[in-house]
Design a protein around this motif. Structure first.
Motif, mmCIF file in Angstrom:
data_model
loop_
_atom_site.group_PDB
_atom_site.id
_atom_site.type_symbol
_atom_site.label_atom_id
_atom_site.label_comp_id
_atom_site.label_asym_id
_atom_site.label_seq_id
_atom_site.Cartn_x
_atom_site.Cartn_y
_atom_site.Cartn_z
ATOM 1 N N HIS A 111 0.805 -1.228 0.000
ATOM 2 C CA HIS A 111 0.000 0.000 0.000
ATOM 3 C C HIS A 111 0.836 1.274 0.000
ATOM 4 O O HIS A 111 0.361 2.313 -0.438
ATOM 5 N N LEU A 112 2.062 1.204 0.517
ATOM 6 C CA LEU A 112 2.819 2.449 0.665
ATOM 7 C C LEU A 112 4.013 2.583 -0.272
ATOM 8 O O LEU A 112 4.457 3.695 -0.540
ATOM 9 N N ASP A 113 4.557 1.486 -0.738
ATOM 10 C CA ASP A 113 5.796 1.585 -1.515
ATOM 11 C C ASP A 113 5.655 1.144 -2.971
ATOM 12 O O ASP A 113 6.461 1.545 -3.807
ATOM 13 N N GLU A 114 4.694 0.299 -3.260
ATOM 14 C CA GLU A 114 4.476 -0.121 -4.642
ATOM 15 C C GLU A 114 3.633 0.936 -5.366
ATOM 16 O O GLU A 114 2.836 1.640 -4.743
ATOM 17 N N ALA A 115 3.791 1.002 -6.685
ATOM 18 C CA ALA A 115 2.970 1.914 -7.477
ATOM 19 C C ALA A 115 1.501 1.502 -7.405
ATOM 20 O O ALA A 115 0.602 2.343 -7.518
ATOM 21 N N GLY A 216 12.073 2.682 8.847
ATOM 22 C CA GLY A 216 11.861 1.410 9.558
ATOM 23 C C GLY A 216 11.577 0.284 8.579
ATOM 24 O O GLY A 216 12.069 -0.843 8.747
ATOM 25 N N ARG A 217 10.786 0.572 7.553
ATOM 26 C CA ARG A 217 10.484 -0.469 6.560
ATOM 27 C C ARG A 217 11.750 -0.849 5.787
ATOM 28 O O ARG A 217 11.952 -2.012 5.440
ATOM 29 N N PHE A 218 12.600 0.134 5.536
ATOM 30 C CA PHE A 218 13.852 -0.167 4.835
ATOM 31 C C PHE A 218 14.741 -1.066 5.693
ATOM 32 O O PHE A 218 15.278 -2.072 5.210
ATOM 33 N N LEU A 219 14.877 -0.716 6.970
ATOM 34 C CA LEU A 219 15.704 -1.540 7.856
ATOM 35 C C LEU A 219 15.163 -2.971 7.892
ATOM 36 O O LEU A 219 15.920 -3.939 7.780
ATOM 37 N N HIS A 220 13.844 -3.092 8.025
ATOM 38 C CA HIS A 220 13.257 -4.429 8.070
ATOM 39 C C HIS A 220 13.455 -5.163 6.745
ATOM 40 O O HIS A 220 13.720 -6.364 6.712
ATOM 41 N N ALA A 221 13.335 -4.428 5.635
ATOM 42 C CA ALA A 221 13.533 -5.061 4.321
ATOM 43 C C ALA A 221 14.960 -5.595 4.197
ATOM 44 O O ALA A 221 15.176 -6.698 3.670
ATOM 45 N N CYS A 222 15.941 -4.833 4.690
ATOM 46 C CA CYS A 222 17.339 -5.302 4.653
ATOM 47 C C CYS A 222 17.481 -6.570 5.498
ATOM 48 O O CYS A 222 18.101 -7.559 5.076
ATOM 49 N N ILE A 223 16.919 -6.528 6.693
ATOM 50 C CA ILE A 223 17.012 -7.674 7.599
ATOM 51 C C ILE A 223 16.347 -8.899 6.991
ATOM 52 O O ILE A 223 16.906 -9.995 6.967
ATOM 53 N N LEU A 240 13.456 -4.006 -0.559
ATOM 54 C CA LEU A 240 14.587 -3.173 -0.109
ATOM 55 C C LEU A 240 14.778 -1.977 -1.050
ATOM 56 O O LEU A 240 14.933 -0.840 -0.612
ATOM 57 N N VAL A 241 14.739 -2.248 -2.342
ATOM 58 C CA VAL A 241 14.938 -1.157 -3.318
ATOM 59 C C VAL A 241 13.795 -0.139 -3.222
ATOM 60 O O VAL A 241 14.015 1.074 -3.266
ATOM 61 N N LEU A 242 12.577 -0.649 -3.068
ATOM 62 C CA LEU A 242 11.410 0.251 -3.027
ATOM 63 C C LEU A 242 11.412 1.168 -1.811
ATOM 64 O O LEU A 242 10.819 2.245 -1.844
ATOM 65 N N THR A 243 12.055 0.714 -0.722
ATOM 66 C CA THR A 243 12.056 1.518 0.504
ATOM 67 C C THR A 243 13.399 2.207 0.740
ATOM 68 O O THR A 243 13.594 2.836 1.783
ATOM 69 N N LEU A 252 20.296 7.828 7.748
ATOM 70 C CA LEU A 252 20.706 7.930 9.160
ATOM 71 C C LEU A 252 19.545 7.572 10.082
ATOM 72 O O LEU A 252 19.748 6.954 11.129
ATOM 73 N N ASP A 253 18.338 7.945 9.689
ATOM 74 C CA ASP A 253 17.147 7.552 10.453
ATOM 75 C C ASP A 253 17.056 6.028 10.547
ATOM 76 O O ASP A 253 16.811 5.468 11.615
ATOM 77 N N ALA A 254 17.220 5.385 9.393
ATOM 78 C CA ALA A 254 17.116 3.920 9.370
ATOM 79 C C ALA A 254 18.190 3.304 10.260
ATOM 80 O O ALA A 254 17.914 2.380 11.037
ATOM 81 N N LEU A 255 19.408 3.807 10.161
ATOM 82 C CA LEU A 255 20.511 3.237 10.937
ATOM 83 C C LEU A 255 20.321 3.473 12.431
ATOM 84 O O LEU A 255 20.796 2.682 13.259
ATOM 85 N N SER A 256 19.619 4.555 12.783
ATOM 86 C CA SER A 256 19.428 4.868 14.201
ATOM 87 C C SER A 256 18.442 3.919 14.874
ATOM 88 O O SER A 256 18.310 3.929 16.093
ATOM 89 N N ARG A 257 17.770 3.085 14.082
ATOM 90 C CA ARG A 257 16.792 2.149 14.664
ATOM 91 C C ARG A 257 17.442 0.867 15.172
ATOM 92 O O ARG A 257 16.749 -0.073 15.575
ATOM 93 N N GLY A 258 18.783 0.815 15.089
ATOM 94 C CA GLY A 258 19.444 -0.397 15.555
ATOM 95 C C GLY A 258 20.847 -0.098 16.044
ATOM 96 O O GLY A 258 21.364 1.013 15.843
ATOM 97 N N ARG A 259 21.443 -1.088 16.697
ATOM 98 C CA ARG A 259 22.823 -0.937 17.147
ATOM 99 C C ARG A 259 23.755 -0.975 15.945
ATOM 100 O O ARG A 259 23.365 -1.364 14.845
#
Lengths: 363, 88
Positions: A111-115, A216-223, A240-243, A252-259
């Motif tokens: 709903h949020l990242d796909e066309a 957050g969605r990008f971090l989760h997509a990477c994981i 991952l690419v879409l987010t 930096l926001d994404a990286l700040s969500r984890g150690r």
């Protein structure tokens, strides 16, 4: 997985992505290639992007191929609709009970990242809940007929340590309840509170649903792409690419969500997506990937996930190193080494052993 | 009577659109042919006669049959809770 099918699928998944080198074929694929592609599409629920490519005239097919794909996509989308019917009701019921959940992966990306939401299929529902609410959500799912796949190993384990639990229902429904974003050491490296502080909403059938924000969605997509299976799956790389962060601040926001340890997952995820989907990451992201480093410790953690013989024992062992505090480490190690039902069994054996010793003493 | 669509879950497919109310257990329906256009139009209130007239501009065929098909589809959508009668 055939490498031919995987290669063709990567081309299909890349068709509408920004900055990808892969291009659709100029002519309809011959039967062996098409069958290899369709097998992969079916196995990985990836009919959406290929259907869009065909409908937009970017991927040529024969009439028969188009018909086969249409049937596959129709079944896939009917399942997505069926799952969203349950999602809306579940989310509403839990909210009414004062329990917050955040929707992960499939519906959020769709709903949020796909066309168009029809480009993202999924086969289950993934919900993130707080450790303190885990027991309440579990009780709610069980009350609705959900059967938990694996019991909680020891009391309080879900709230403190668990990645989550899976629940299956009779009506072609499976719910994965998450406390964190992945099992093992990297799951303990996620700043869960940070995830909860950065959510956003979207509407399905007039219901407001909560999801992680884009970083957050990008971090989760990477994981999920890098650690979800021993071999990264192309649809997860597409997420991952879409987010992917649109600028340095978002990164930096994404990286700040984890150690710091999680940075290797982001870097390797981005590099894998670039290689498999022919994607050129945005300059700020490519630069960061070139300059970020991994440590022997994170290399050992990664090995536990990506090794051919990935096992929960390896992940548990690596997790001990990732858990903060000696007391927590001991509690976790005890729980995974000697789960509650095994502990009961051992206690019984111990007691029967004692009575066995006593009996000869009385005679 | 004017009809308007109610909140629904939808997905587009190659030959149409899949639609379902947000109610578990209610089977999704596949709208094909003029169905997706009717669904789009029903974002606003329409009578079945008005819908039939609009469709007449896009699809060939007997006018009476077209109107009957529209009425039949709207009735079906109504039974599934996907459209509701609205007062102008």
């Amino acid at each position: 997985m055939s490498s031919l099918g995987a290669t063709l699928l990567a081309r299909a998944l890349a068709f509408d992505l920004p900055a990808t080198a892969w291009r659709p074929p100029a002519e309809p694929l011959d039967a062996p290639r098409w069958n290899a592609l369709l097998t992969e599409v079916h196995r990985l629920r990836a009919s959406g992007p290929l259907t869009a490519a065909v409908v937009h005239g970017a991927w040529p097919t024969t009439d028969e191929q188009r018909h086969e794909l249409a049937l596959e996509h129709r079944a896939s989308m009917a399942l997505a609709v069926h799952l969203e019917q349950h999602l809306v009701v579940l989310h509403h019921e839990l909210a009414a009970a004062g329990i917050g959940v955040v929707i992960l992966k499939g519906p959020a990306i769709a709903h949020l990242d796909e066309a168009d939401p029809s480009r993202r299929a999924y086969g289950d529902l993934d919900l993130l809940t707080r450790g303190d609410d885990f027991a309440s959500v579990t009780a709610h799912l069980e009350q609705r007929g959900g059967r938990r796949r694996f019991a909680e190993p020891t009391r309080g384990f879900d709230r403190r340590f668990s990645k989550g639990a899976s629940f299956s229902f009779d009506e072609n429904l499976e719910v994965d309840l998450h406390r964190t974003l992945c099992p093992g050491p990297f799951g303990f490296a996620v700043h869960i509170d940070q995830l909860w502080e950065h959510t956003e909403g979207f509407r399905v059938a007039d219901h407001e649903l909560r999801v992680l924000d884009r970083p957050g969605r990008f971090l989760h997509a990477c994981i999920h792409a890098l650690l979800g299976q021993a071999e990264p799956r192309p649809p997860a790389l597409r997420d991952l690419v879409l987010t992917a962060p649109r600028d340095r601040d978002e990164l930096l926001d994404a990286l700040s969500r984890g150690r710091e340890e999680l940075q290797v997952v982001v870097r390797d995820g981005v590099l894998t997506a670039a290689a498999r989907l022919g994607w050129a990451p945005p300059r700020h992201l490519a630069h960061w990937c070139r300059t970020s480093a991994s440590s022997p410790r994170t290399a050992r953690w990664l090995w536990a996930y990506q090794h051919d013989r990935r096992s929960s024992a390896r992940l548990s062992l690596a997790s001990v190193a990732a858990i903060d505090g000696l007391t927590n480490k001991i509690a976790y190690a005890q729980a995974v080494a000697l789960p509650r039902h095994h502990r009961l069994h051992h206690t019984r054996r111990w007691r029967s052993g004692l009575s066995g010793l006593r009996r000869p003493a009385r005679t | 009577v004017q009809w308007q669509r109610r909140p629904a879950i939808t997905r587009s497919v190659d030959d149409g659109v899949i639609v379902a109310p947000p109610t578990p257990g209610v089977e999704p329906v596949l709208l094909t042919g003029p169905g997706p256009l009717i669904w789009d139009l029903l974002a606003e209130p329409w009578t079945t006669a008005q819908l039939g007239d609009v469709l007449g501009e896009h699809f060939t065929g007997e006018t009476d049959q077209l109107h009957a098909d529209v009425r039949s589809l709207v009735e079906c959508l109504g039974e599934l809770g996907l459209v509701a009668a609205v007062t102008p």
